[in-house]
Design a protein around this motif. Structure first.
Motif, short mmCIF file in Angstrom:
data_model
loop_
_atom_site.label_atom_id
_atom_site.label_comp_id
_atom_site.label_asym_id
_atom_site.label_seq_id
_atom_site.Cartn_x
_atom_site.Cartn_y
_atom_site.Cartn_z
N UNK A 94 0.76 -1.14 -0.06
CA UNK A 94 0.06 -0.04 0.12
C UNK A 94 0.86 1.22 -0.07
N UNK A 95 0.25 2.28 -0.49
CA UNK A 95 0.87 3.73 -0.51
C UNK A 95 -0.02 4.45 0.57
N UNK A 96 0.76 4.49 1.89
CA UNK A 96 0.29 5.35 2.90
C UNK A 96 1.28 5.87 3.96
N UNK A 97 0.96 6.85 4.38
CA UNK A 97 2.19 7.66 5.38
C UNK A 97 2.20 6.70 6.63
N UNK A 98 3.25 6.74 7.17
CA UNK A 98 3.73 5.55 8.24
C UNK A 98 2.57 5.71 9.43
N UNK A 99 2.11 6.68 9.82
CA UNK A 99 1.02 6.42 11.11
C UNK A 99 -0.19 6.09 10.54
N UNK A 100 -0.48 5.90 9.23
CA UNK A 100 -1.73 5.31 8.63
C UNK A 100 -1.62 4.16 7.92
N UNK A 101 -0.18 3.74 7.96
CA UNK A 101 -0.13 2.31 7.21
C UNK A 101 -0.60 1.14 8.03
N UNK A 102 -1.55 0.43 6.90
CA UNK A 102 -2.46 -0.55 7.64
C UNK A 102 -1.34 -1.71 8.38
N UNK A 103 -1.82 -2.33 9.44
CA UNK A 103 -0.88 -3.49 10.09
C UNK A 103 -0.87 -4.62 9.14
N UNK A 104 -2.08 -5.03 8.32
CA UNK A 104 -2.05 -6.09 7.54
C UNK A 104 -1.01 -5.90 6.51
N UNK A 105 -1.04 -4.72 5.88
CA UNK A 105 -0.17 -4.45 4.78
C UNK A 105 1.35 -4.55 5.45
N UNK A 106 1.52 -3.98 6.19
CA UNK A 106 2.76 -4.20 6.96
C UNK A 106 3.44 -5.30 7.09
N UNK A 107 2.76 -6.09 7.58
CA UNK A 107 3.01 -7.78 7.82
C UNK A 107 3.18 -8.50 6.37
N UNK A 108 2.31 -8.27 5.59
CA UNK A 108 2.23 -8.76 4.35
C UNK A 108 3.64 -8.34 3.34
N UNK A 109 3.89 -7.20 3.57
CA UNK A 109 5.07 -6.72 2.84
C UNK A 109 6.35 -7.28 3.21
N UNK A 110 6.27 -7.29 4.31
CA UNK A 110 7.70 -7.79 5.20
C UNK A 110 7.57 -9.32 5.19
N UNK A 111 6.55 -9.90 5.25
CA UNK A 111 6.24 -11.39 5.13
C UNK A 111 6.88 -11.78 3.65
#
Length: 247
Positions: A94-111
């Motif tokens: 996703x394209x979102x500023x850090x404070x608004x970055x979705x947690x599920x996207x964070x885990x998906x991308x790092x996964x």
């Protein structure tokens, strides 16, 4: 310069299109047996079929550690060893500023982009050491050394990938295993096919070379780093970015 990979077995993840496909084709052209691994089985099979008898398609989700282990084990069982690997599979997120970055996207991308490379190296390294050594290239990005607003997960993963590459290189270089990272700029691949012209031109303007890169250009450096010609290169992060990072 024609690189010789005769007698070598190579595993390339994310090899059904773009940079991964170009790497697989260049390795096969040099004589390697290539495992074309990708989440998208049909696309991987099309690439492998077009390469010919030197390639085998395998479906792989790199975020699944056990699936990675099974594929490495199956590759060694089929070919008798593993000598080369390119850990190229990745996603944008996703394209979102850090404070608004979705947690599920964070885990998906790092996964995919970080954990998937760690899983791949973990099992590739063990297989290569059992066979006396080899070479690995991890596909980073210019965002392994630069920031990009709205892409906190992707940037974090690519920065970490560079550090992980350097650490593994220190651990295994004396045991016959070289590990490097490549950092492409924006590359003209099918991922950009849906981009509008203004956005595309905006990306071009970021590169002093005045154009986007080609997958074959990234593959050429990647294959050089895998080759015997690069025998004294390990623990390095090499840019292919048309001058982007020189600004």
């Amino acid at each position: 310069m024609q690189l010789d990979f005769s007698g070598k077995v190579a595993l390339v993840t994310g090899a059904a299109s773009g940079i991964g496909e170009a790497v697989a084709r260049q390795l096969a052209a040099g004589g390697a047996q290539v495992v074309v691994a990708d989440l998208h089985r049909d696309a991987a099979e099309q690439v492998a079929s077009s390469i010919g008898a030197q390639a085998r398609a395998r479906q792989l989700d790199v975020s699944d550690a056990d699936a990675v282990r099974q594929l490495v084990d199956a590759t060694v069982a089929e070919y008798g060893g593993l000598h080369l690997a390119v850990n190229n599979a990745g996603i944008g997120g996703a394209s979102q500023d850090t404070a608004d970055y979705p947690l599920e996207e964070w885990h998906r991308v790092l996964g995919v982009n970080l954990h998937g490379v760690f899983y791949s190296m973990k099992y590739e390294i063990a297989a290569m050491l059992a066979g006396g050594g080899g070479a690995i290239v991890n596909m980073a990005s210019i965002l392994g050394s630069n920031g990009w607003a709205g892409s906190t997960a992707y940037v974090a993963a690519k920065h970490a990938l560079v550090g992980m590459t350097k650490t593994a290189a220190l651990e295994y270089s004396a045991r016959g295993l070289r590990i490097n990272a490549v950092g492409p700029g924006f590359i003209d691949t099918p991922l950009l096919a849906g981009m509008d012209r203004a956005a595309y031109d905006g990306l071009v303007a970021l590169h002093p070379a005045g154009r986007l890169g080609k997958a074959a250009e990234v593959a050429a450096l990647t294959c050089f780093l895998l080759s015997a010609q690069a025998s004294f290169i390990t623990g390095s992060y090499h840019l292919v970015d048309g001058g982007f990072s020189a600004r």
